[in-house]
Design an enzyme around this catalytic site. Structure first.
Site, PDB file in Angstrom:
ATOM      1  N   SER A   1       0.461  -0.911  -0.070  1.00 11.79           N
ATOM      2  CA  SER A   1      -0.072  -0.230  -0.213  1.00 11.79           C
ATOM      3  C   SER A   1       0.636   1.533  -0.606  1.00 11.79           C
ATOM      4  CB  SER A   1      -0.971  -0.185   0.946  1.00 11.79           C
ATOM      5  OG  SER A   1      -0.207   0.746   2.214  1.00 11.79           O
ATOM      6  N   MET A   2       0.241   2.225   0.329  1.00 11.88           N
ATOM      7  CA  MET A   2       0.964   3.740   0.064  1.00 11.88           C
ATOM      8  C   MET A   2       1.288   3.987   1.509  1.00 11.88           C
ATOM      9  SD  MET A   2      -2.246   6.615  -0.519  1.00 11.88           S
ATOM     10  CE  MET A   2      -3.685   6.171   0.207  1.00 11.88           C
ATOM     11  N   LYS A   3       1.285   3.165   2.000  1.00  9.10           N
ATOM     12  CA  LYS A   3       0.702   3.503   3.518  1.00  9.10           C
ATOM     13  C   LYS A   3       2.717   3.322   4.191  1.00  9.10           C
ATOM     14  CE  LYS A   3      -3.003   5.469   4.403  1.00  9.10           C
ATOM     15  NZ  LYS A   3      -3.413   6.824   5.110  1.00  9.10           N
ATOM     16  N   ASP A   4       3.043   2.372   3.023  1.00  7.82           N
ATOM     17  CA  ASP A   4       4.766   2.176   2.974  1.00  7.82           C
ATOM     18  C   ASP A   4       5.604   3.529   3.454  1.00  7.82           C
ATOM     19  OD1 ASP A   4       3.555  -0.445   3.402  1.00  7.82           O
ATOM     20  OD2 ASP A   4       5.497  -0.814   1.685  1.00  7.82           O
TER      21      ASP A   4
ATOM     22  N   ALA B   1       4.686   5.273   6.750  1.00  7.02           N
ATOM     23  CA  ALA B   1       5.758   4.835   7.520  1.00  7.02           C
ATOM     24  C   ALA B   1       7.020   4.738   8.621  1.00  7.02           C
ATOM     25  CB  ALA B   1       5.539   2.752   7.204  1.00  7.02           C
TER      26      ALA B   1
END
Length: 322
Positions: free
Chosen positions: A46-49, A52
């Site tokens: 996902s784009m959330k890597d 993070a």
């Protein structure tokens, strides 16, 4: 040399530099041309890597994290998965606090990556797969309580400026470079607002004429200032029927809405026609892009985000036709 043509020292170096894919089969015969950022190809799917890595590394630089510390975050799953990867590599203990309403695949992935998962029951009337702002408040209360009890670092993605900074420095810049600045419209579903604000700020700094549009569930168009008829929808990880703390109204040129049915139908089309297995919110983004592509001037370039992998929704109704 990007991370897809080099040897990486760890998964951290494999984050970002995702392809931009022309959806030539879905937009065939339409005036507009749709390009989608394949964020599901990041290590955590996902784009959330991106956020993070940035939030943890910024905390380290600021002296808020030291070796052996514990990290706590509230998550719908994707940010938690990204943090689990980063924490595994850097040696931090990670606790993900999430609603029972989120898909079970996400918690299973978190646990596989070594995270401890704390599940919080949904509020009265809660439905699995439909996490509301009320549910999120319960999760945040529990997350902050755990962080205080353990004296842990609370990431706080909904208010952490590193969330926006990650997308401004990477996602937005990559989109600009990949299309050599030939962009007319950027659109994205808003969750924490980090992706939208980060990408929009970079694109508009380079060309103020680029239109940046927020996509919302048809039942909860709160950013557009319209009535919320139902806070329950299937765009997991986004649109909690509240204005996020990182939101910047000045970067938004307009609003679009999509229904659950439109998001599901488009996600299925992406899989069957483009070979792209993505989640509900990616389906919502492309559904909104298709609406624009039908009515815009010929040759208009529309960019959106394929937020995460459809592998995280195999237990849901996304790909199971009833």
């Amino acid at each position: 040399m990007n991370n897809r043509s080099k040897v990486c020292s760890s998964a951290l170096e494999a984050i970002g530099n995702t392809p931009l894919i022309r959806l030539a089969r879905l937009d065939a015969d339409l005036p507009g041309q749709i390009y989608a950022k394949a964020e599901f190809l990041s290590p955590g799917g996902s784009m959330k890597d991106r956020i993070a890595r940035q939030m943890i590394e910024d905390a380290e630089r600021a002296g808020k994290l030291k070796p052996g510390d514990t990290v706590v975050e509230v998550t719908s799953g994707n940010t938690g998965i990204g943090l689990a990867i980063v924490c595994a590599i850097k040696g931090y203990r990670f606790i993900a606090v999430m609603s029972e309403g989120n898909s079970p695949e996400r918690r299973m992935i978190l646990q596989a990556l070594g995270a401890k998962v704390e599940l919080v029951p949904q509020g009265p009337g809660g439905k699995p797969g439909q996490v509301t702002g009320q549910d999120l408040k319960l999760v945040e209360e529990r997350g902050r309580q755990i962080a205080q009890e353990l004296q842990a670092f609370f990431v706080d993605q909904f208010h952490n400026p590193s969330n926006v900074a990650a997308h401004a420095a990477t996602t937005g810049q990559e989109i600009w470079d990949q299309l050599e600045g030939k962009i007319d419209i950027f659109l994205d579903v808003v969750g924490t607002a980090g992706t939208f604000v980060g990408v929009a700020s970079t694109l508009k700094a380079k060309n103020p004429a680029i239109r940046c549009l927020a996509v919302e569930p048809a039942s909860a168009p709160v950013l557009a200032g319209k009535p919320v008829t139902s806070p329950q929808h299937k765009l997991q990880g986004s649109s909690y029927a509240m204005i996020p703390g990182l939101w910047r109204q000045d970067l938004c040129d307009g609003y679009l809405t999509v229904t659950d049915e439109e998001a599901v139908a488009t996600a299925r089309r992406l899989a069957a026609e483009e070979g792209l297995l993505v989640g509900y919110t990616a389906g919502g983004n492309v559904a909104a892009a298709l609406k624009l592509a039908k009515e815009c001037a010929p040759g208009t370039t529309i960019v959106t985000i394929l937020c995460d992998s459809g592998m995280k929704y195999l237990s849901s109704d996304l790909f199971v036709k009833s």
